[in-house]
Scaffold this motif. Structure first.
Motif, PDB file in Angstrom:
ATOM      1  N   THR A   1      -5.788   6.489  -3.433  1.00  0.00           N
ATOM      2  CA  THR A   1      -4.978   5.296  -3.692  1.00  0.00           C
ATOM      3  C   THR A   1      -4.954   4.377  -2.485  1.00  0.00           C
ATOM      4  O   THR A   1      -5.091   3.158  -2.610  1.00  0.00           O
ATOM      5  N   TRP A   2      -4.792   4.949  -1.320  1.00  0.00           N
ATOM      6  CA  TRP A   2      -4.695   4.156  -0.096  1.00  0.00           C
ATOM      7  C   TRP A   2      -5.998   3.404   0.189  1.00  0.00           C
ATOM      8  O   TRP A   2      -5.983   2.266   0.656  1.00  0.00           O
TER       9      TRP A   2
ATOM     10  N   THR B   1      -3.131  -5.115  -1.334  1.00  0.00           N
ATOM     11  CA  THR B   1      -2.972  -3.910  -0.516  1.00  0.00           C
ATOM     12  C   THR B   1      -3.782  -4.085   0.767  1.00  0.00           C
ATOM     13  O   THR B   1      -4.537  -5.056   0.914  1.00  0.00           O
TER      14      THR B   1
ATOM     15  N   SER C   1       2.143   6.693  -6.857  1.00  0.00           N
ATOM     16  CA  SER C   1       0.977   7.379  -7.421  1.00  0.00           C
ATOM     17  C   SER C   1       0.994   8.861  -7.079  1.00  0.00           C
ATOM     18  O   SER C   1       0.711   9.713  -7.934  1.00  0.00           O
TER      19      SER C   1
ATOM     20  N   SER D   1       0.823  -1.210   0.000  1.00  0.00           N
ATOM     21  CA  SER D   1       0.000   0.000   0.000  1.00  0.00           C
ATOM     22  C   SER D   1       0.856   1.258   0.000  1.00  0.00           C
ATOM     23  O   SER D   1       0.576   2.215  -0.728  1.00  0.00           O
TER      24      SER D   1
ATOM     25  N   ALA E   1       0.985   3.897  -3.097  1.00  0.00           N
ATOM     26  CA  ALA E   1       0.562   5.266  -2.790  1.00  0.00           C
ATOM     27  C   ALA E   1       1.674   6.267  -3.070  1.00  0.00           C
ATOM     28  O   ALA E   1       1.423   7.338  -3.638  1.00  0.00           O
TER      29      ALA E   1
ATOM     30  N   PHE F   1      -3.184  10.437  -2.366  1.00  0.00           N
ATOM     31  CA  PHE F   1      -2.846   9.461  -1.327  1.00  0.00           C
ATOM     32  C   PHE F   1      -4.108   8.825  -0.754  1.00  0.00           C
ATOM     33  O   PHE F   1      -4.171   7.592  -0.577  1.00  0.00           O
TER      34      PHE F   1
END
Length: 281
Positions: free
Chosen positions: A211-212, A229, A87, A80, A84, A208
Protein backbone atom coordinates in the motif's frame (compact mmCIF):
# COMPACT_ATOMS: atom_id res chain seq x y z
CA UNK A 1 44.11 -40.59 13.82
CA UNK A 2 40.78 -38.86 14.20
CA UNK A 3 42.44 -35.82 15.72
CA UNK A 4 44.89 -35.58 12.84
CA UNK A 5 42.12 -35.88 10.25
CA UNK A 6 40.07 -33.28 12.12
CA UNK A 7 43.02 -30.88 12.22
CA UNK A 8 43.66 -31.41 8.52
CA UNK A 9 40.00 -30.81 7.62
CA UNK A 10 39.67 -27.66 9.72
CA UNK A 11 41.41 -25.30 7.21
CA UNK A 12 39.11 -26.61 4.50
CA UNK A 13 36.02 -25.87 6.56
CA UNK A 14 37.31 -22.40 7.38
CA UNK A 15 37.99 -21.73 3.71
CA UNK A 16 34.50 -22.87 2.71
CA UNK A 17 32.90 -20.77 5.43
CA UNK A 18 34.96 -17.74 4.39
CA UNK A 19 33.92 -18.23 0.77
CA UNK A 20 30.24 -18.51 1.67
CA UNK A 21 30.27 -15.46 3.95
CA UNK A 22 32.28 -13.50 1.39
CA UNK A 23 29.76 -14.31 -1.32
CA UNK A 24 26.83 -13.39 0.94
CA UNK A 25 28.51 -10.11 1.91
CA UNK A 26 29.09 -9.27 -1.76
CA UNK A 27 25.47 -10.11 -2.62
CA UNK A 28 24.24 -7.92 0.25
CA UNK A 29 26.39 -4.99 -0.92
CA UNK A 30 25.15 -5.34 -4.51
CA UNK A 31 21.56 -5.44 -3.25
CA UNK A 32 21.98 -2.45 -0.94
CA UNK A 33 24.08 -0.35 -3.32
CA UNK A 34 21.10 1.44 -4.96
CA UNK A 35 19.76 2.35 -1.50
CA UNK A 36 23.19 3.56 -0.38
CA UNK A 37 23.58 5.60 -3.58
CA UNK A 38 20.13 7.14 -3.08
CA UNK A 39 20.76 7.97 0.58
CA UNK A 40 24.14 9.60 -0.11
CA UNK A 41 22.84 11.30 -3.25
CA UNK A 42 20.15 13.03 -1.22
CA UNK A 43 22.91 15.10 0.44
CA UNK A 44 24.49 16.21 -2.85
CA UNK A 45 23.80 19.76 -4.09
CA UNK A 46 22.79 20.68 -7.63
CA UNK A 47 24.53 18.97 -10.51
CA UNK A 48 26.84 17.05 -8.18
CA UNK A 49 24.10 14.42 -8.03
CA UNK A 50 24.94 13.50 -11.62
CA UNK A 51 28.65 13.02 -10.94
CA UNK A 52 29.89 9.39 -10.71
CA UNK A 53 30.98 9.77 -7.08
CA UNK A 54 29.50 7.88 -4.18
CA UNK A 55 30.12 10.33 -1.33
CA UNK A 56 29.01 13.99 -1.56
CA UNK A 57 31.85 16.48 -1.85
CA UNK A 58 29.83 19.30 -0.28
CA UNK A 59 27.13 17.69 1.87
CA UNK A 60 23.97 19.73 2.22
CA UNK A 61 20.44 19.41 3.59
CA UNK A 62 19.00 21.70 0.92
CA UNK A 63 17.19 18.84 -0.81
CA UNK A 64 15.39 17.93 2.41
CA UNK A 65 14.58 21.53 3.30
CA UNK A 66 13.23 22.10 -0.20
CA UNK A 67 11.08 18.99 0.06
CA UNK A 68 9.83 19.63 3.59
CA UNK A 69 9.43 23.36 3.10
CA UNK A 70 5.97 23.09 1.60
CA UNK A 71 2.83 22.18 3.49
CA UNK A 72 1.75 19.79 0.75
CA UNK A 73 4.41 17.23 1.62
CA UNK A 74 2.90 16.70 5.08
CA UNK A 75 -0.54 16.29 3.52
CA UNK A 76 0.83 13.61 1.20
CA UNK A 77 2.50 11.89 4.13
CA UNK A 78 -0.73 11.90 6.16
CA UNK A 79 -2.63 10.53 3.14
CA UNK A 80 -0.16 7.66 2.79
CA UNK A 81 -0.30 6.88 6.50
CA UNK A 82 -4.11 6.93 6.62
CA UNK A 83 -4.52 4.71 3.57
CA UNK A 84 -1.86 2.27 4.78
CA UNK A 85 -3.30 2.05 8.31
CA UNK A 86 -6.86 1.36 7.13
CA UNK A 87 -5.65 -1.14 4.53
CA UNK A 88 -3.55 -3.00 7.09
CA UNK A 89 -6.41 -3.05 9.62
CA UNK A 90 -8.84 -4.34 7.01
CA UNK A 91 -6.52 -7.08 5.77
CA UNK A 92 -5.54 -8.21 9.25
CA UNK A 93 -9.18 -8.52 10.34
CA UNK A 94 -10.92 -9.72 7.17
CA UNK A 95 -8.17 -12.04 5.90
CA UNK A 96 -7.94 -13.71 9.30
CA UNK A 97 -11.71 -14.20 9.48
CA UNK A 98 -11.97 -15.70 5.99
CA UNK A 99 -8.88 -17.81 6.61
CA UNK A 100 -10.40 -19.10 9.85
CA UNK A 101 -13.62 -20.06 8.06
CA UNK A 102 -11.72 -21.91 5.32
CA UNK A 103 -9.45 -23.70 7.79
CA UNK A 104 -11.76 -24.62 10.67
CA UNK A 105 -15.41 -24.32 9.66
CA UNK A 106 -17.58 -26.56 7.48
CA UNK A 107 -20.05 -24.87 5.15
CA UNK A 108 -21.53 -25.50 1.68
CA UNK A 109 -19.30 -24.36 -1.17
CA UNK A 110 -16.14 -24.30 0.94
CA UNK A 111 -14.06 -25.96 -1.80
CA UNK A 112 -15.37 -23.51 -4.38
CA UNK A 113 -14.43 -20.54 -2.21
CA UNK A 114 -10.95 -21.95 -1.64
CA UNK A 115 -10.59 -22.57 -5.38
CA UNK A 116 -11.64 -18.99 -6.11
CA UNK A 117 -9.03 -17.72 -3.64
CA UNK A 118 -6.29 -19.79 -5.30
CA UNK A 119 -7.32 -18.66 -8.79
CA UNK A 120 -7.31 -15.04 -7.66
CA UNK A 121 -3.74 -15.43 -6.42
CA UNK A 122 -2.69 -16.70 -9.86
CA UNK A 123 -4.25 -13.78 -11.76
CA UNK A 124 -1.81 -10.85 -12.25
CA UNK A 125 -3.00 -7.67 -10.58
CA UNK A 126 -2.63 -5.64 -13.78
CA UNK A 127 -5.30 -7.82 -15.41
CA UNK A 128 -7.81 -6.75 -12.76
CA UNK A 129 -6.88 -3.07 -12.91
CA UNK A 130 -9.42 -1.90 -15.50
CA UNK A 131 -12.39 -3.95 -14.18
CA UNK A 132 -11.56 -2.78 -10.66
CA UNK A 133 -11.47 0.85 -11.75
CA UNK A 134 -14.80 0.50 -13.59
CA UNK A 135 -16.35 -0.98 -10.45
CA UNK A 136 -14.96 1.76 -8.19
CA UNK A 137 -16.08 4.45 -10.64
CA UNK A 138 -19.55 2.91 -10.81
CA UNK A 139 -19.80 3.07 -7.02
CA UNK A 140 -18.84 6.73 -7.06
CA UNK A 141 -15.63 6.16 -5.09
CA UNK A 142 -13.18 7.79 -7.49
CA UNK A 143 -11.29 10.78 -6.14
CA UNK A 144 -11.90 9.68 -2.56
CA UNK A 145 -10.10 7.87 0.22
CA UNK A 146 -12.64 5.07 -0.07
CA UNK A 147 -11.65 4.43 -3.66
CA UNK A 148 -8.03 3.91 -2.62
CA UNK A 149 -8.81 1.80 0.46
CA UNK A 150 -11.92 -0.33 -0.12
CA UNK A 151 -10.63 -2.40 -3.10
CA UNK A 152 -7.66 -3.56 -1.04
CA UNK A 153 -9.28 -4.26 2.33
CA UNK A 154 -8.87 -8.00 1.80
CA UNK A 155 -6.43 -9.91 -0.38
CA UNK A 156 -6.43 -13.49 -1.61
CA UNK A 157 -2.79 -13.94 -0.61
CA UNK A 158 -3.54 -12.92 2.96
CA UNK A 159 -6.54 -15.28 3.12
CA UNK A 160 -4.42 -18.19 1.92
CA UNK A 161 -1.61 -17.39 4.37
CA UNK A 162 -4.00 -17.29 7.32
CA UNK A 163 -5.65 -20.53 6.22
CA UNK A 164 -2.29 -22.28 6.07
CA UNK A 165 -1.32 -20.93 9.46
CA UNK A 166 -4.62 -21.85 11.14
CA UNK A 167 -4.49 -25.42 9.86
CA UNK A 168 -1.76 -26.06 12.44
CA UNK A 169 -3.96 -24.97 15.37
CA UNK A 170 -5.36 -28.12 17.06
CA UNK A 171 -9.08 -28.65 16.51
CA UNK A 172 -9.30 -29.94 20.09
CA UNK A 173 -8.58 -26.43 21.35
CA UNK A 174 -11.56 -25.05 19.48
CA UNK A 175 -13.81 -27.95 20.49
CA UNK A 176 -12.97 -27.32 24.14
CA UNK A 177 -14.07 -23.70 23.75
CA UNK A 178 -17.30 -24.79 22.06
CA UNK A 179 -18.03 -27.22 24.90
CA UNK A 180 -17.62 -24.31 27.33
CA UNK A 181 -20.37 -22.50 25.42
CA UNK A 182 -18.26 -20.08 23.38
CA UNK A 183 -19.61 -18.98 20.01
CA UNK A 184 -17.54 -18.80 16.84
CA UNK A 185 -16.87 -15.07 17.13
CA UNK A 186 -15.73 -15.44 20.72
CA UNK A 187 -13.55 -18.40 19.79
CA UNK A 188 -12.05 -16.42 16.94
CA UNK A 189 -11.26 -13.29 18.94
CA UNK A 190 -10.40 -14.89 22.30
CA UNK A 191 -8.71 -18.15 21.25
CA UNK A 192 -7.58 -17.99 17.62
CA UNK A 193 -6.32 -14.43 17.14
CA UNK A 194 -3.96 -14.47 20.17
CA UNK A 195 -2.22 -17.47 18.56
CA UNK A 196 -1.81 -15.76 15.18
CA UNK A 197 0.91 -13.24 16.05
CA UNK A 198 3.37 -14.28 13.30
CA UNK A 199 0.64 -14.45 10.64
CA UNK A 200 -0.81 -11.09 11.70
CA UNK A 201 2.62 -9.46 11.57
CA UNK A 202 3.37 -10.99 8.17
CA UNK A 203 0.11 -9.85 6.57
CA UNK A 204 0.38 -6.44 8.23
CA UNK A 205 3.90 -5.89 6.93
CA UNK A 206 3.20 -7.14 3.39
CA UNK A 207 0.03 -5.04 3.17
CA UNK A 208 1.79 -1.96 4.52
CA UNK A 209 4.62 -2.33 2.00
CA UNK A 210 2.34 -2.84 -1.01
CA UNK A 211 0.00 0.00 0.00
CA UNK A 212 2.75 2.43 0.93
CA UNK A 213 4.63 1.87 -2.35
CA UNK A 214 1.55 1.79 -4.60
CA UNK A 215 1.85 4.38 -7.36
CA UNK A 216 -0.44 3.43 -10.24
CA UNK A 217 -3.75 3.00 -8.39
CA UNK A 218 -3.62 6.27 -6.37
CA UNK A 219 -2.42 8.07 -9.49
CA UNK A 220 -5.55 6.98 -11.38
CA UNK A 221 -8.13 7.16 -8.58
CA UNK A 222 -6.94 10.35 -6.85
CA UNK A 223 -7.90 12.99 -9.37
CA UNK A 224 -7.22 15.94 -7.06
CA UNK A 225 -3.87 16.97 -5.65
CA UNK A 226 -5.16 16.91 -2.06
CA UNK A 227 -5.52 13.10 -2.18
CA UNK A 228 -2.05 12.32 -3.55
CA UNK A 229 0.08 9.80 -1.65
CA UNK A 230 3.84 10.08 -1.26
CA UNK A 231 4.82 8.00 -4.34
CA UNK A 232 2.46 10.01 -6.56
CA UNK A 233 3.53 13.34 -5.09
CA UNK A 234 7.20 12.43 -5.38
CA UNK A 235 6.79 11.78 -9.10
CA UNK A 236 5.56 15.37 -9.51
CA UNK A 237 7.66 17.10 -6.84
CA UNK A 238 10.91 15.81 -8.33
CA UNK A 239 10.22 17.73 -11.55
CA UNK A 240 10.70 21.40 -12.04
CA UNK A 241 10.81 23.53 -15.21
CA UNK A 242 10.65 20.39 -17.34
CA UNK A 243 13.75 18.85 -15.72
CA UNK A 244 14.13 16.23 -13.03
CA UNK A 245 15.50 17.43 -9.71
CA UNK A 246 17.40 14.30 -8.73
CA UNK A 247 18.46 15.66 -5.35
CA UNK A 248 14.87 16.27 -4.26
CA UNK A 249 13.84 12.93 -5.75
CA UNK A 250 16.53 11.13 -3.74
CA UNK A 251 15.53 12.95 -0.55
CA UNK A 252 11.89 12.04 -1.12
CA UNK A 253 12.86 8.42 -1.77
CA UNK A 254 14.74 8.27 1.52
CA UNK A 255 11.79 9.71 3.44
CA UNK A 256 9.45 7.30 1.68
CA UNK A 257 11.59 4.23 2.34
CA UNK A 258 12.32 5.06 5.98
CA UNK A 259 8.87 4.07 7.41
CA UNK A 260 9.02 0.70 5.63
CA UNK A 261 12.47 -0.02 7.04
CA UNK A 262 11.38 0.95 10.56
CA UNK A 263 8.23 -1.20 10.39
CA UNK A 264 10.20 -4.16 9.07
CA UNK A 265 12.87 -3.86 11.78
CA UNK A 266 10.12 -3.78 14.39
CA UNK A 267 8.26 -6.80 12.99
CA UNK A 268 11.06 -8.82 11.40
CA UNK A 269 11.09 -11.54 14.07
CA UNK A 270 7.37 -12.18 13.66
CA UNK A 271 7.58 -11.80 9.88
CA UNK A 272 10.27 -14.46 9.51
CA UNK A 273 8.41 -16.75 11.90
CA UNK A 274 5.17 -16.30 9.93
CA UNK A 275 6.82 -17.07 6.59
CA UNK A 276 8.56 -20.15 8.02
CA UNK A 277 5.38 -21.45 9.70
CA UNK A 278 3.13 -21.14 6.65
CA UNK A 279 5.75 -22.52 4.27
CA UNK A 280 5.35 -19.65 1.78
CA UNK A 281 8.33 -19.28 -0.53
Amino acid sequence: MTTVESSAARPGRIARAATIYGFLTLAALVTLFPLIWTALGSFKPGVEVLLPTLFPRNPTLSNYTSLLGGEDFYRYFVNSVAIAVFSVAGNVLLCSMVGYALAKLAFPGKRLVLGAVLITIMVPGVVMFVPLFITVNGLGLTNSYGGMIVPFLVGAGGVFLFRQFLLDIPDELLEAARIDGAGEFRIFFRVVLPLCGPALATIGLLTFMSTWNNLLWPLVVAQSKELYTLPVALAFLSQGDGTINYGVMFAGSVLTIAPIVLVFLFLQRYFISGIATTGIK
